[in-house]
Each structure stands twice: as structure tokens, then as C-alpha cells.
Design an enzyme around this catalytic site. Structure first.
Site, short mmCIF file in Angstrom:
data_model
loop_
_atom_site.label_atom_id
_atom_site.label_comp_id
_atom_site.label_asym_id
_atom_site.label_seq_id
_atom_site.Cartn_x
_atom_site.Cartn_y
_atom_site.Cartn_z
N ASP A 152 -69.28 24.88 18.75
CA ASP A 152 -69.85 25.35 20.01
C ASP A 152 -69.01 24.83 21.16
OD1 ASP A 152 -71.69 25.88 22.25
OD2 ASP A 152 -73.22 26.12 20.70
N ASP A 186 -63.69 26.51 20.72
CA ASP A 186 -63.66 27.81 21.39
C ASP A 186 -63.32 28.86 20.34
OD1 ASP A 186 -63.12 30.10 22.85
OD2 ASP A 186 -61.94 29.07 24.38
N VAL A 187 -64.27 29.72 20.00
CA VAL A 187 -64.06 30.66 18.90
C VAL A 187 -63.01 31.72 19.23
CG1 VAL A 187 -66.36 30.33 17.94
CG2 VAL A 187 -65.97 32.19 19.61
N ASN A 233 -72.60 33.33 14.80
CA ASN A 233 -73.64 33.55 15.80
C ASN A 233 -73.11 33.52 17.23
OD1 ASN A 233 -76.58 33.30 16.91
ND2 ASN A 233 -75.51 31.50 17.71
N TYR A 276 -71.46 45.29 25.69
CA TYR A 276 -72.16 44.52 24.66
C TYR A 276 -72.36 45.36 23.41
CZ TYR A 276 -75.75 41.62 22.48
OH TYR A 276 -76.46 40.85 21.60
N THR A 317 -84.79 33.82 24.60
CA THR A 317 -83.82 32.73 24.62
C THR A 317 -83.53 32.34 26.07
OG1 THR A 317 -81.92 34.23 24.76
CG2 THR A 317 -82.73 33.66 22.54
#
Length: 245
Positions: free
Chosen positions: A38, A50-51, A77, A142, A177
Site C-alpha cells: 500500500d 506503488d503498484v 485490490n 473508471y 468506504t
């Protein structure tokens, strides 16, 4: 234990908040050792990563395997949202969503796949969205990214079936969320409760989902009890896809 994950080693990206935190919590309750990748700092077994950066992801995943000795589960995720139509989506917005939601899944799957093959199989679980399959207003960029996640799921399931690797996806509708609360505070100051109720009512079941409900589904799909399931998307949507209209 139902849906036991005892002895399993898992990575959850974006696991320090929202749905990711709920998945992390449930997988741990089921007995898995869970490492979180994360950007935000976290507590137990949390690695800052950092993905969008392939080498950073590779080093993090390799580090997990070096410490834990194996990798059984990858939950992709990590993701970001954006509200806007085509005309409201700047090039920078599109690039940012692509980098996290699409390239991030690619980077993490690529870093994990060799370890899963070496271990004789495992599970990749991708977080898609109902926006991948149904039209949702003002979600142009998105929806594009989540459509890509869905089709990557199918490709991974097909290509790595012979290696004992299962790949599925979960497609939530609205889940309560911090992103929802921040969106309401930013766009509807003073009307947060009113608009929250309006958004909740768009789900036929009459409310938003809870993050832990997604976590329970994730735990099942990652468990050996789901050994006959691969290449499948699982909506968790309060009836949105089938019952709206």
C-alpha cells in the site's frame, strides 16, 4: 474453520483502507498470513509500495516470498476512483486511473505469477466492479479500467489453468468506504446524509454494501473450498445488475 486459509501466504494490495482492509482482516481471521502492499503506512506486515512501478512491485513481492517462504494468494485490490463523463475526463485523469487500476494489476500479477507457479498453484483474485459490465453515469474512465480488470481475469484464468492457478474477480456495487464519505463531503457539503440515502436507494436491496461482506466473499474464493471455480466474475451488488429496471 469455514473457508480456512490456515498456512496460506497472501498479498493484498491497497489493504490498509476500505475494502482492502476488510479483505485483509477476514483473510487473517481465516488463518492466512497476509502482507499488505500500500502507498499508505500500515501496521502488521505492511510494505509501502506503488503498484504503478514495476520494479518496486517486483522487489516487494520477492521480499514477501523471501520472508514467508511461499506465496499462495494475490488479491489485486489497489485502485482509485473518478467521477466524470468523457468530456469531464482530462488526459491526466485517464492516465492516472490506467496506471493504478490496470497497469497496477498487471505489475502485481506479473511479479507474483512465477512464485505461484513455483509453489504448484495458487489464487489470483482481482477487484473489478459492476461498472465493468453495466453502464453507470459519469464513470467513463473508471468503467474503462474495470472492464480491463475483468478481461485480464479471464485471460489469466485461461493461460495459467495448467499451472494450478485459479483467477476470479469480484464486482461490487456501491460499498460504504471512506471514498464515499469523502465524495459526499467534497461535492454535497451540508447534504451528506440526504445524498447518502439517495445513493443507498439505488441498490435494490436498499443499502450500500459493507466492506466486510466483500471480505467474506474474497475469503471463500481464496480458499480450497472454491477449488472448482476459476475464470468467473462474482457481482456483490445488492441486486443492482439483475433487479434494476
Amino acid at each position: 474453520m469455514i473457508h480456512s486459509l490456515a498456512g496460506k501466504v497472501a498479498i493484498v494490495t491497497g489493504g490498509n483502507s476500505g475494502i482492502g482492509a476488510a479483505i485483509t482482516k477476514v483473510l487473517r481471521e481465516r488463518g492466512a498470513r497476509v502482507f499488505v502492499l500500500d502507498l499508505a503506512e500500515g501496521a502488521k506486515d505492511s510494505l509501502r509500495c506503488d503498484v504503478t512501478k514495476q520494479q518496486e512491485v517486483r522487489e516487494a513481492v520477492d521480499g514477501v516470498v523471501a520472508e514467508a517462504g511461499r506465496l499462495d494468494i494475490l488479491v489485486n485490490n489497489a485502485g482509485i476512483g473518478f467521477v466524470g463523463t468523457l468530456e469531464q475526463t482530462a488526459e491526466a485523469d485517464l492516465d492516472r486511473l490506467y496506471a493504478v487500476n490496470v497497469k497496477g494489476v498487471y505489475n502485481c500479477a506479473l511479479a507474483a505469477i512465477g512464485h505461484l507457479k513455483d509453489g504448484g498453484g495458487g489464487v489470483i483474485l482481482n477487484m473489478a466492479s459492476i461498472a465493468a459490465t453495466v453502464g453507470i453515469a459519469e464513470r467513463f474512465a473508471y468503467s474503462m479500467t474495470k472492464g480491463a480488470v475483468l478481461t485480464m481475469t479471464y485471460s489469466l484464468a485461461k493461460d495459467y489453468l495448467a499451472h494450478g492457478i485459479r483467477c476470479n474477480s469480484i464486482s461490487p456495487a456501491r460499498v460504504h468506504t471512506p471514498f464515499v464519505d469523502q465524495y459526499l463531503e467534497r461535492n454535497y457539503p451540508g447534504r451528506e446524509a440526504e445524498v447518502f440515502d439517495q445513493l443507498s436507494a439505488t441498490q435494490p436491496i436498499g443499502r450500500m454494501g459493507r466492506p466486510e461482506e466483500v471480505g467474506y466473499l474474497a475469503a471463500y474464493l481464496c480458499s480450497d473450498e472454491a477449488a472448482f471455480i476459476t475464470g468467473t466474475d462474482f457481482p456483490i451488488d445488492g441486486g443492482y445488475i439483475k433487479l434494476n429496471g
